[in-house]
Design a protein around this motif. Structure first.
Motif, mmCIF file in Angstrom:
data_model
loop_
_atom_site.group_PDB
_atom_site.id
_atom_site.type_symbol
_atom_site.label_atom_id
_atom_site.label_comp_id
_atom_site.label_asym_id
_atom_site.label_seq_id
_atom_site.Cartn_x
_atom_site.Cartn_y
_atom_site.Cartn_z
ATOM 1 N N SER A 193 -0.824 -0.639 4.538
ATOM 2 C CA SER A 193 -1.327 0.740 4.628
ATOM 3 C C SER A 193 -2.280 0.960 3.460
ATOM 4 N N LEU A 194 -3.543 0.636 3.700
ATOM 5 C CA LEU A 194 -4.540 0.626 2.626
ATOM 6 C C LEU A 194 -5.739 1.468 3.021
ATOM 7 N N THR A 195 -6.599 1.750 2.066
ATOM 8 C CA THR A 195 -7.751 2.601 2.343
ATOM 9 C C THR A 195 -8.627 2.002 3.442
ATOM 10 N N ASP A 196 -8.856 0.710 3.368
ATOM 11 C CA ASP A 196 -9.731 0.041 4.341
ATOM 12 C C ASP A 196 -9.541 -1.476 4.248
ATOM 13 N N SER B 156 -4.322 0.172 8.300
ATOM 14 C CA SER B 156 -5.421 0.735 7.514
ATOM 15 C C SER B 156 -6.595 1.013 8.441
ATOM 16 N N SER B 157 -7.281 2.105 8.169
ATOM 17 C CA SER B 157 -8.417 2.472 9.013
ATOM 18 C C SER B 157 -9.650 1.639 8.681
ATOM 19 N N ASP B 158 -10.355 1.195 9.722
ATOM 20 C CA ASP B 158 -11.677 0.589 9.529
ATOM 21 C C ASP B 158 -12.313 0.467 10.906
ATOM 22 N N GLY C 52 -3.760 2.213 14.531
ATOM 23 C CA GLY C 52 -4.430 3.448 14.110
ATOM 24 C C GLY C 52 -3.447 4.593 14.203
ATOM 25 N N VAL C 53 -3.022 5.072 13.049
ATOM 26 C CA VAL C 53 -2.005 6.130 13.003
ATOM 27 C C VAL C 53 -2.676 7.473 13.284
ATOM 28 N N GLN C 54 -2.125 8.218 14.223
ATOM 29 C CA GLN C 54 -2.801 9.443 14.646
ATOM 30 C C GLN C 54 -2.250 10.710 14.019
ATOM 31 N N GLY D 247 0.844 -1.197 0.000
ATOM 32 C CA GLY D 247 0.000 0.000 0.000
ATOM 33 C C GLY D 247 0.873 1.238 0.000
ATOM 34 N N LEU D 248 0.860 1.928 -1.129
ATOM 35 C CA LEU D 248 1.741 3.092 -1.265
ATOM 36 C C LEU D 248 0.945 4.357 -1.562
ATOM 37 N N GLY D 249 -0.130 4.555 -0.775
ATOM 38 C CA GLY D 249 -0.780 5.858 -0.762
ATOM 39 C C GLY D 249 0.152 6.818 -0.041
ATOM 40 N N PRO D 250 -0.299 8.041 0.229
ATOM 41 C CA PRO D 250 0.574 9.006 0.920
ATOM 42 C C PRO D 250 1.144 8.444 2.221
ATOM 43 N N MET D 251 0.333 7.671 2.947
ATOM 44 C CA MET D 251 0.782 7.142 4.235
ATOM 45 C C MET D 251 1.821 6.030 4.052
ATOM 46 N N GLY D 252 1.521 5.071 3.190
ATOM 47 C CA GLY D 252 2.462 3.976 2.964
ATOM 48 C C GLY D 252 3.781 4.491 2.411
ATOM 49 N N TRP E 215 4.984 -3.396 -2.418
ATOM 50 C CA TRP E 215 4.045 -3.786 -3.474
ATOM 51 C C TRP E 215 2.877 -2.818 -3.416
ATOM 52 N N ASN E 216 2.393 -2.406 -4.585
ATOM 53 C CA ASN E 216 1.218 -1.545 -4.656
ATOM 54 C C ASN E 216 0.436 -1.887 -5.913
ATOM 55 N N ARG E 217 -0.911 -1.805 -5.799
ATOM 56 C CA ARG E 217 -1.757 -2.107 -6.962
ATOM 57 C C ARG E 217 -1.316 -1.288 -8.178
ATOM 58 N N THR E 218 -1.129 -0.002 -7.965
ATOM 59 C CA THR E 218 -0.607 0.845 -9.037
ATOM 60 C C THR E 218 0.916 0.848 -8.898
ATOM 61 N N ALA E 219 1.553 0.009 -9.704
ATOM 62 C CA ALA E 219 2.984 -0.275 -9.490
ATOM 63 C C ALA E 219 3.853 0.981 -9.597
ATOM 64 N N SER E 220 3.453 1.932 -10.436
ATOM 65 C CA SER E 220 4.307 3.102 -10.671
ATOM 66 C C SER E 220 4.529 3.924 -9.403
ATOM 67 N N ARG E 221 3.626 3.778 -8.405
ATOM 68 C CA ARG E 221 3.801 4.540 -7.157
ATOM 69 C C ARG E 221 5.069 4.107 -6.418
ATOM 70 N N ALA E 222 5.624 2.968 -6.821
ATOM 71 C CA ALA E 222 6.838 2.497 -6.138
ATOM 72 C C ALA E 222 8.108 3.038 -6.796
HETATM 73 P P1 NDP Z 1 -5.114 6.017 0.496
HETATM 74 O O1 NDP Z 1 -6.557 5.745 0.482
HETATM 75 O O2 NDP Z 1 -4.564 7.110 -0.340
HETATM 76 O O3 NDP Z 1 -4.231 4.688 0.247
HETATM 77 C C1 NDP Z 1 -4.672 3.906 -0.597
HETATM 78 C C2 NDP Z 1 -3.800 2.670 -0.754
HETATM 79 O O4 NDP Z 1 -4.720 1.598 -0.738
HETATM 80 C C3 NDP Z 1 -3.121 2.712 -2.090
HETATM 81 O O5 NDP Z 1 -1.952 1.944 -2.053
HETATM 82 C C4 NDP Z 1 -4.183 2.061 -2.978
HETATM 83 O O6 NDP Z 1 -3.649 1.499 -4.150
HETATM 84 C C5 NDP Z 1 -4.667 0.983 -2.031
HETATM 85 N N1 NDP Z 1 -6.001 0.485 -2.362
HETATM 86 C C6 NDP Z 1 -7.198 1.051 -2.116
HETATM 87 N N2 NDP Z 1 -8.205 0.267 -2.545
HETATM 88 C C7 NDP Z 1 -7.616 -0.826 -3.090
HETATM 89 C C8 NDP Z 1 -8.108 -2.004 -3.695
HETATM 90 N N3 NDP Z 1 -9.415 -2.231 -3.815
HETATM 91 N N4 NDP Z 1 -7.212 -2.905 -4.135
HETATM 92 C C9 NDP Z 1 -5.887 -2.696 -3.993
HETATM 93 N N5 NDP Z 1 -5.355 -1.611 -3.429
HETATM 94 C C10 NDP Z 1 -6.210 -0.685 -2.979
HETATM 95 O O7 NDP Z 1 -4.771 6.218 1.998
HETATM 96 P P2 NDP Z 1 -3.512 6.861 2.728
HETATM 97 O O8 NDP Z 1 -2.238 6.368 2.174
HETATM 98 O O9 NDP Z 1 -3.735 8.324 2.865
HETATM 99 O O10 NDP Z 1 -3.774 6.215 4.148
HETATM 100 C C11 NDP Z 1 -3.674 4.815 4.358
HETATM 101 C C12 NDP Z 1 -4.459 4.472 5.608
HETATM 102 O O11 NDP Z 1 -3.985 5.266 6.697
HETATM 103 C C13 NDP Z 1 -5.963 4.748 5.475
HETATM 104 O O12 NDP Z 1 -6.680 3.731 6.105
HETATM 105 C C14 NDP Z 1 -6.146 6.064 6.205
HETATM 106 O O13 NDP Z 1 -7.451 6.196 6.768
HETATM 107 C C15 NDP Z 1 -5.084 5.972 7.288
HETATM 108 N N6 NDP Z 1 -4.615 7.277 7.721
HETATM 109 C C16 NDP Z 1 -4.326 8.224 6.791
HETATM 110 C C17 NDP Z 1 -3.936 9.491 7.189
HETATM 111 C C18 NDP Z 1 -3.619 10.542 6.172
HETATM 112 O O14 NDP Z 1 -3.506 11.717 6.574
HETATM 113 N N7 NDP Z 1 -3.423 10.218 4.920
HETATM 114 C C19 NDP Z 1 -3.827 9.844 8.627
HETATM 115 C C20 NDP Z 1 -4.058 8.732 9.521
HETATM 116 C C21 NDP Z 1 -4.464 7.503 9.070
HETATM 117 P P3 NDP Z 1 -3.471 2.399 -5.486
HETATM 118 O O15 NDP Z 1 -2.254 3.243 -5.270
HETATM 119 O O16 NDP Z 1 -3.348 1.404 -6.565
HETATM 120 O O17 NDP Z 1 -4.736 3.240 -5.598
#
Ligand code: NDP
Length: 290
Positions: free
Chosen positions: A66-69, A93-95, A118-120, A10-15, A32-39
């Motif tokens: 570190s995923l959306t849910d 991941s938050s849920d 739960g990251v604060q 999970g490589l959203g902003p948090m990962g 590893w991330n679903r969208t590989a280019s984020r790595a």
């Molecule tokens: P994002 O929602 O931006 O992260 C999304 C990650 O989850 C990405 O790697 C995304 O992949 C992946 N993802 C989502 N849905 C799927 C799916 N169906 N299949 C595969 N991969 C999926 O969240 P953040 O990085 O911002 O945060 C991560 C966690 O941390 C969340 O639970 C959030 O609530 C919690 N958090 C975030 C804070 C923040 O300020 N950002 C603060 C405190 C907690 P892809 O890149 O391919 O879309």
């Protein structure tokens, strides 16, 4: 001593911030991330890209999610459950607490040990020991990996029940979202009257910054089950929030936020708490939940 290798899925902003912190602290990191280019940039910094989720899981014992849910977790891990045995999954991941408990059982059913977290802080707070993350799950698993997890933030272990970290986290978000949105609404009313957010800032800071003294005053009373109307009465609150609703309406601003508060205040007064403090709403909310 060599640093524990970690997999981050999970490589959203948090990962991404977490990978950055692990790399900075000298931990080998597989990603590893679903969208590989984020790595891409993380790989350029020294992370190893796993070609598949299975490869990411098998690379290291410690796996941070570190995923959306939790839906995202199942979407990612269900096809690779055969690689879960022996892993330590730390799901940041938050849920909800219920979904987190179910996730812990699911992971255990596949032979993985499991911590919830739960990251604060926002991503900018990752890598800082002053930041804090709630953890829950088996104590020995937490203690075995605490030093590595401290690379991300300070750790606040809440207990064995995997629902506890998400519970404390969601309670925090309950306060955070409603309080922050109250400020956004106040700014909308201010702006409708030619007052900028910057003009409002000193008053907003004083009002919200003054809340701790109210919390400290009311907390022992709530825990004692006492809501005397010696300082504030809910009936006064009804009249006061009505003025807030009308001021928003007169300003052409959507009053739905203070109107929701008015509705709850009225419900409390109708339940017989008009002469009690606003803290009596804790009983009104509790009844609704029950
Ligand atoms: P994002 O929602 O931006 O992260 C999304 C990650 O989850 C990405 O790697 C995304 O992949 C992946 N993802 C989502 N849905 C799927 C799916 N169906 N299949 C595969 N991969 C999926 O969240 P953040 O990085 O911002 O945060 C991560 C966690 O941390 C969340 O639970 C959030 O609530 C919690 N958090 C975030 C804070 C923040 O300020 N950002 C603060 C405190 C907690 P892809 O890149 O391919 O879309």
């Amino acid at each position: 001593m060599s640093k524990t290798p970690v997999t981050v899925i999970g490589l959203g902003p948090m990962g991404r911030a977490m990978v950055d912190a692990f790399l900075t602290a000298g931990h080998p990191v597989t990603v590893w991330n679903r969208t590989a280019s984020r790595a891409d940039d993380l790989v350029a910094r020294g992370a190893t890209r796993a070609a598949t989720v299975r490869e990411a899981l098998l690379a290291n014992e410690l796996v941070v999610l570190s995923l959306t849910d939790y839906d995202a977790m199942y979407a990612i891990l269900e096809p690779a459950t055969d690689a879960l045995a022996g892993r330590v999954l730390v799901n940041l991941s938050s849920d909800t607490p219920a979904r987190s408990r179910a996730g812990a059982e699911w992971a255990a059913g596949h032979g993985a040990r499991y911590l919830t977290g739960g990251v604060q802080v926002p991503p900018s707070g990752i890598g800082s020991p002053e930041s804090s993350t709630f953890y829950s799950g088996p104590k020995e698993v937490f203690e075995a990996h605490q030093a590595t997890l401290r690379v991300l933030t300070g750790t606040d272990y809440r207990g064995e029940d995997p629902g506890l970290a998400p519970l404390y986290y969601q309670i925090g978000m309950d306060m955070f979202w409603t309080a922050l949105t109250s400020w956004v609404h106040a700014v909308a009313v201010a702006r409708a009257n030619g007052i900028s957010a910057a003009d409002l800032l000193p008053q907003a800071t004083e009002t919200l910054g003054g809340l701790p003294q109210f919390l400290e005053f009311y907390t022992p009373r709530i825990d004692a089950g006492e809501h005397p109307g010696d300082v504030d009465r809910l009936a006064m609150g009804v009249a006061s929030i009505e003025h807030v609703v009308h001021t928003a309406e007169d300003s052409g601003v959507d009053p739905s936020l203070p109107a929701a508060v008015l509705e709850v205040f009225r419900r409390g007064a109708e339940a017989g708490h008009g002469g009690d403090s606003l803290t009596s709403l804790v009983e009104v909310f509790g009844r609704k939940a029950g």
